[in-house]
Design an enzyme around this catalytic site. Structure first.
Site, short mmCIF file in Angstrom:
data_model
loop_
_atom_site.label_atom_id
_atom_site.label_comp_id
_atom_site.label_asym_id
_atom_site.label_seq_id
_atom_site.Cartn_x
_atom_site.Cartn_y
_atom_site.Cartn_z
N GLY A 30 0.86 -1.17 0.00
CA GLY A 30 0.00 0.00 0.00
C GLY A 30 0.90 1.22 0.00
N GLU A 31 0.75 2.03 1.01
CA GLU A 31 1.53 3.25 1.09
C GLU A 31 2.14 3.30 2.49
OE1 GLU A 31 3.31 6.50 0.24
OE2 GLU A 31 1.81 6.77 1.79
N SER A 32 3.47 3.19 2.54
CA SER A 32 4.07 3.01 3.87
C SER A 32 3.94 4.25 4.75
CB SER A 32 5.53 2.57 3.74
OG SER A 32 6.26 3.43 2.90
N CYS B 297 5.90 -5.49 0.13
CA CYS B 297 6.00 -4.16 -0.47
C CYS B 297 6.03 -3.06 0.61
CB CYS B 297 4.89 -3.97 -1.48
SG CYS B 297 5.39 -2.91 -2.84
N ARG C 286 13.11 2.87 -0.78
CA ARG C 286 11.64 2.86 -0.75
C ARG C 286 10.97 2.79 -2.12
NH1 ARG C 286 7.68 7.09 2.36
NH2 ARG C 286 5.95 6.23 1.18
N ILE D 230 4.77 -3.37 -7.84
CA ILE D 230 3.98 -2.14 -8.04
C ILE D 230 4.66 -1.03 -7.24
CG2 ILE D 230 1.71 -1.07 -7.85
CD1 ILE D 230 0.53 -3.95 -7.74
N ARG D 231 5.46 -0.23 -7.90
CA ARG D 231 6.23 0.83 -7.23
C ARG D 231 6.89 0.31 -5.96
NH1 ARG D 231 1.51 2.90 -8.80
NH2 ARG D 231 0.64 2.84 -6.73
N HIS E 11 4.27 -8.62 -4.59
CA HIS E 11 2.90 -8.84 -4.08
C HIS E 11 2.37 -10.24 -4.35
CE1 HIS E 11 1.80 -4.60 -3.18
NE2 HIS E 11 2.70 -4.33 -4.10
N GLU F 182 0.07 -11.71 -2.92
CA GLU F 182 -1.39 -11.73 -2.70
C GLU F 182 -2.16 -11.36 -3.95
OE1 GLU F 182 0.65 -9.43 -1.82
OE2 GLU F 182 -0.27 -7.44 -1.92
N1 GLN Z 1 6.39 2.60 -2.75
C1 GLN Z 1 5.34 2.38 -1.79
C2 GLN Z 1 5.70 2.99 -0.44
O1 GLN Z 1 6.73 3.54 -0.28
C3 GLN Z 1 5.04 0.90 -1.64
C4 GLN Z 1 4.32 0.41 -2.88
C5 GLN Z 1 3.46 -0.79 -2.63
O2 GLN Z 1 3.27 -1.26 -1.50
N2 GLN Z 1 2.88 -1.30 -3.68
O3 GLN Z 1 4.94 2.93 0.48
#
Ligand code: GLN
Length: 203
Positions: free
Chosen positions: A52-54, A85, A115, A143-144, A179, A181
């Site tokens: 997600g988004e850390s 992730c 990151r 994914i990023r 990921h 999942e």
């Molecule tokens: N780049 C995201 C972050 O720094 C992580 C991306 C992801 O969990 N798909 O939170």
């Protein structure tokens, strides 16, 4: 067996479904719950932190007090934990300058992360990976995602992509830059449940 998915933001329901499906295949009687408070942390035998988004996940973990409780249980009881992730970022003890935007990490794995290593330049992609002792030809969905720039002590690299570490383990702690999942491939979730089962039997 109760598995808790850190449930503030990100791929929560996907992990929920993957763990539930893996329990079925392994014939494990269990339950999956979402973790949103320290009291939730106390109920579980294993924890998954989703992607997600850390920055967001870390802020919620910090604000609710779940951050401290997870770190305590992992350190004191060796509670199994898996982060994917953004979840991988949360397990690391540090990393590049973008880590300053998070509200801190659990710092329970001796590794550093970059990151957004697979961020802007490539965004999202899928590639076959070999994850040591867990899976050959595993579909790695990025994914990023972050990369793991350094492992030390008991933290070991278990998967690389073009020489870059993308998964690591440290005892019962597992960090993945991709990921599992989102793939329908349950091998990594099954592996994690086996770690939890073994931990529970030892208790
Ligand atoms: N780049 C995201 C972050 O720094 C992580 C991306 C992801 O969990 N798909 O939170």
């Amino acid at each position: 067996m109760i598995i808790g998915i850190v449930g503030f933001q990100g791929a929560v329901s996907e992990h929920f479904d993957a763990i539930s499906a893996a329990m079925k295949v392994l014939k494990i009687k269990g339950e999956v719950i979402e973790i949103r408070s320290p009291a939730d942390v106390d109920k579980v035998d294993g924890i998954v932190i989703p992607g997600g988004e850390s920055t967001t996940i870390s802020r919620h973990l910090r604000a609710t007090g779940a951050m401290g409780r997870i770190a305590e249980r992992v350190k004191n009881e060796d509670l199994p934990i898996m982060g994917t992730c953004a979840g991988c970022i949360m397990l690391a003890k540090g990393g590049d300058r973008q880590m300053e935007h998070t509200a801190g990490t659990l710092a329970i794995m001796d590794m550093l992360v970059n990151r957004n290593a697979f961020g802007r330049q490539r965004e999202s992609f899928e590639v076959k990976l070999e994850v040591k002792k867990i899976a050959k030809d595993f579909p790695g969905v990025f994914i990023r995602g972050p990369s793991i720039t350094e492992v030390s002590g008991n933290c070991k690299a278990i998967c690389t992509l073009d020489g870059t570490i993308v998964a690591a383990s440290q005892g019962r702690r597992l960090a993945l830059c991709f990921h599992p999942e989102l793939t329908g491939d349950l091998r990594i979730h099954k592996h994690f449940l086996k770690i939890v089962k073994e931990w529970k039997n030892k208790k």
